[in-house]
Scaffold this active site. Structure first.
Site, PDB file in Angstrom:
ATOM      1  N   LYS A 105     -11.856  24.612  17.654  1.00  0.00           N
ATOM      2  CA  LYS A 105     -11.793  25.537  18.819  1.00  0.00           C
ATOM      3  C   LYS A 105     -12.902  26.577  18.960  1.00  0.00           C
ATOM      4  CE  LYS A 105      -6.726  24.222  19.605  1.00  0.00           C
ATOM      5  NZ  LYS A 105      -5.397  24.737  19.818  1.00  0.00           N
ATOM      6  N   GLU A 119      -7.318  10.626  23.113  1.00  0.00           N
ATOM      7  CA  GLU A 119      -8.312  11.617  22.958  1.00  0.00           C
ATOM      8  C   GLU A 119      -9.358  11.377  22.500  1.00  0.00           C
ATOM      9  OE1 GLU A 119      -4.401  14.718  22.261  1.00  0.00           O
ATOM     10  OE2 GLU A 119      -5.731  14.409  20.652  1.00  0.00           O
ATOM     11  N   TYR A 122      -5.490  18.837  28.485  1.00  0.00           N
ATOM     12  CA  TYR A 122      -4.370  19.424  28.164  1.00  0.00           C
ATOM     13  C   TYR A 122      -3.522  19.205  29.340  1.00  0.00           C
ATOM     14  CZ  TYR A 122      -5.725  22.098  23.806  1.00  0.00           C
ATOM     15  OH  TYR A 122      -6.120  22.164  22.542  1.00  0.00           O
ATOM     16  N   ASN A 180      -6.012  29.205  17.582  1.00  0.00           N
ATOM     17  CA  ASN A 180      -5.481  28.727  16.207  1.00  0.00           C
ATOM     18  C   ASN A 180      -6.582  27.561  15.585  1.00  0.00           C
ATOM     19  OD1 ASN A 180      -4.754  26.604  17.953  1.00  0.00           O
ATOM     20  ND2 ASN A 180      -2.831  26.454  17.551  1.00  0.00           N
ATOM     21  N   HIS A 194      -7.422  21.494  16.821  1.00  0.00           N
ATOM     22  CA  HIS A 194      -6.453  20.738  17.398  1.00  0.00           C
ATOM     23  C   HIS A 194      -6.544  19.530  16.487  1.00  0.00           C
ATOM     24  CE1 HIS A 194      -4.856  17.880  20.443  1.00  0.00           C
ATOM     25  NE2 HIS A 194      -5.547  17.175  20.095  1.00  0.00           N
TER      26      HIS A 194
HETATM   27  N1  UDP Z   1      -0.479  27.114  22.376  1.00  0.00           N
HETATM   28  C1  UDP Z   1      -0.188  28.514  23.152  1.00  0.00           C
HETATM   29  N2  UDP Z   1       0.911  29.109  23.081  1.00  0.00           N
HETATM   30  C2  UDP Z   1       2.127  28.513  22.713  1.00  0.00           C
HETATM   31  C3  UDP Z   1       1.896  27.058  22.137  1.00  0.00           C
HETATM   32  C4  UDP Z   1       0.659  26.539  22.252  1.00  0.00           C
HETATM   33  O1  UDP Z   1      -1.236  29.097  23.361  1.00  0.00           O
HETATM   34  O2  UDP Z   1       3.146  29.230  22.805  1.00  0.00           O
HETATM   35  C5  UDP Z   1      -1.694  26.398  22.514  1.00  0.00           C
HETATM   36  C6  UDP Z   1      -2.262  26.635  21.145  1.00  0.00           C
HETATM   37  O3  UDP Z   1      -3.482  26.538  21.304  1.00  0.00           O
HETATM   38  C7  UDP Z   1      -1.695  24.873  20.730  1.00  0.00           C
HETATM   39  C8  UDP Z   1      -2.232  24.132  22.045  1.00  0.00           C
HETATM   40  O4  UDP Z   1      -1.719  25.204  23.028  1.00  0.00           O
HETATM   41  O5  UDP Z   1      -2.753  24.438  19.722  1.00  0.00           O
HETATM   42  C9  UDP Z   1      -1.343  22.779  22.178  1.00  0.00           C
HETATM   43  O6  UDP Z   1       0.071  23.148  21.869  1.00  0.00           O
HETATM   44  P1  UDP Z   1       0.753  22.172  20.940  1.00  0.00           P
HETATM   45  O7  UDP Z   1       2.471  22.691  21.135  1.00  0.00           O
HETATM   46  O8  UDP Z   1       0.424  20.662  21.485  1.00  0.00           O
HETATM   47  O9  UDP Z   1       0.582  22.384  19.382  1.00  0.00           O
HETATM   48  P2  UDP Z   1      -0.399  21.545  18.463  1.00  0.00           P
HETATM   49  O10 UDP Z   1      -0.314  20.049  18.601  1.00  0.00           O
HETATM   50  O11 UDP Z   1      -2.029  22.282  18.776  1.00  0.00           O
HETATM   51  O12 UDP Z   1      -0.022  22.398  17.103  1.00  0.00           O
END
Ligand code: UDP
Length: 140
Positions: A11, A128, A51, A114, A117
């Site tokens: 990212k 994807e 997304y 974070n 992905h």
């Molecule tokens: N995210 C965010 N706030 C939240 C939860 C998720 O900004 O409270 C963002 C974060 O970058 C995350 C992405 O949205 O990686 C997708 O969320 P998901 O719950 O699918 O988490 P992941 O599968 O990436 O761990």
């Protein structure tokens, strides 16, 4: 188990800090092979489409803005149990909850920024991967 493929994004927070190589080293150390990779700048439409499953979530607009704030590196990773293995290597979504030694524990700045992905299931992995790559671009 047979070889599996998963989709990964390095990212913008990570590309901004020049961490692509360090993250790739962690991916490879875990036994995953990078079988496709390209550095791209997502359009707003591409980020929103990627997304779309989160479009009703309160963090959606901020997440899209973050994902288009700089270049990303999109990848296809291949290996035994690649989907679950990469989720392990990534660590929990919120870096505060991520295990020691994971990518997110080591590099993530926040729950949003974070660093990586990774797909969460075979169906989403296939979808994807094909959102970004043609079969010809994936070299196993
Ligand atoms: N995210 C965010 N706030 C939240 C939860 C998720 O900004 O409270 C963002 C974060 O970058 C995350 C992405 O949205 O990686 C997708 O969320 P998901 O719950 O699918 O988490 P992941 O599968 O990436 O761990």
């Amino acid at each position: 188990m047979a070889l599996e493929r998963t989709f990964s994004i390095i990212k913008p927070d990570a590309t901004a800090r020049n961490l692509t190589g360090k993250i790739n080293a962690m991916i490879e150390a875990a036994g995953l092979r990078i079988v496709a990779q390209k550095r791209v700048r997502l359009s707003k439409a591409a980020a929103e489409g990627f997304y779309a499953v989160h479009s009703e979530r309160p963090f959606f607009n901020d997440l899209v803005s973050f994902m288009i704030s700089g270049p990303v590196v999109v990848q296809v990773l291949e290996g035994e149990n690649a989907i679950a293995k990469y989720r392990e290597v990534m660590g929990a979504t919120n870096p505060e909850n991520a295990a020691e030694g994971t990518i997110r524990k080591t590099f993530a700045e926040s729950i949003e920024a974070n660093s990586v992905h990774g797909s969460d299931a075979p169906e989403t992995a296939a979808q994807e991967i094909h959102y970004f790559f043609s079969d010809l671009e994936i070299v196993g």
